[in-house]
Design a protein around this motif. Structure first.
Motif, PDB file in Angstrom:
ATOM      1  N   LYS A   1       0.690  -1.034   0.023  1.00  0.00           N
ATOM      2  CA  LYS A   1      -0.004   0.046   0.117  1.00  0.00           C
ATOM      3  C   LYS A   1       0.845   1.263   0.103  1.00  0.00           C
ATOM      4  O   LYS A   1       0.703   2.366  -0.660  1.00  0.00           O
TER       5      LYS A   1
ATOM      6  N   ALA B   1      -3.882  -4.195  -7.163  1.00  0.00           N
ATOM      7  CA  ALA B   1      -2.664  -3.371  -6.984  1.00  0.00           C
ATOM      8  C   ALA B   1      -1.597  -3.478  -8.230  1.00  0.00           C
ATOM      9  O   ALA B   1      -1.084  -2.651  -8.783  1.00  0.00           O
TER      10      ALA B   1
ATOM     11  N   GLN C   1      -8.998   4.349   0.155  1.00  0.00           N
ATOM     12  CA  GLN C   1      -9.956   3.223  -0.240  1.00  0.00           C
ATOM     13  C   GLN C   1     -11.514   3.835  -0.306  1.00  0.00           C
ATOM     14  O   GLN C   1     -12.423   3.040   0.455  1.00  0.00           O
TER      15      GLN C   1
END
Length: 226
Positions: free
Chosen positions: A13, A84, A141
């Motif tokens: 992240k 991702a 998010q």
């Protein structure tokens, strides 16, 4: 205490946040160069950032492959990891398009009048805005922000199409505008593509958060469900 798997996810992240901010800065620099005469050093800064983005993109792929090979992620983590890898590719393309805009802008002679006449500066700022909103969407998010990004993308697409139409008409009646106009049309297509890549990223965030695939051309369907 965080497990090794959790630390890997946090690292993933963090790297995506970093690469996203680098691309956001690249877009802003590219728009700046487009709208005014660039300094020699700015091109070097953008090139250096491009190299950083490429290296981080490779790093993201390595982390994702390692997690897939060695761990057994649950559904929510699996969605994030899958997203991702795709988001990383989208960000890399945003960086590549920014470099292309910078290079093309240097070759546009007498561009100022055309940029002012057809509000290209406003389009550039819209693209900067959607890039920033997309990064925020990922960091937080925030699946609900997806719709806002879709709407902004539609506005950018329409603005680019209108500007390209006007520039082509200008070239028909003003031969001196042909070279600059042609290059500006290419730049506008690049700006439009950056906006499209941002919506793709928003789609992946929505998928991660809501476990549902949604395409921005089906946004009306999404709104009717909420």
């Amino acid at each position: 205490m965080a497990t090794h798997f959790e630390m890997e996810l946090d690292n993933l992240k963090s790297i995506i946040k970093k690469i996203g901010k680098l691309a956001e800065g690249q877009v802003s620099e590219a728009v700046k160069i487009l709208l005014q005469e660039p300094e020699a050093a700015e091109g070097k800064i953008i090139k250096k950032t491009e190299n950083k983005i490429d290296k981080l993109d490779v790093k993201i792929d390595e982390i994702c492959q390692s997690i897939f090979a060695l761990k057994q992620p649950v559904a929510s983590d699996l969605r994030f990891i899958m997203s991702a890898m795709q988001i990383s590719n989208e960000i890399e393309r945003i960086g590549d398009l920014s470099i292309s805009i910078m290079k093309k802008a240097k070759n546009i002679k007498e561009k100022h009048d055309l940029i002012v006449k057809f509000d290209i500066g406003d389009i550039g700022r819209q693209v900067e805005l959607i890039t920033a909103k997309t990064n925020k969407c990922f960091v937080e998010q925030d699946g609900k922000a997806t719709g806002e990004i879709f709407v902004l993308n539609k506005d950018i697409r329409n603005s680019c199409e209108d500007a390209i139409h006007d520039i082509i008409n200008e070239m028909k009646v003003n031969s001196k505008a042909v070279v600059s106009g042609t290059n500006l049309v290419i730049v506008l297509k690049h700006l439009e593509r950056i906006s499209e890549h941002c919506t793709n990223i928003a789609e992946y965030v929505y998928f991660t958060v809501n476990a549902k695939i949604i395409k921005h051309d089906k946004f009306e369907d999404l709104r009717s469900e909420e």
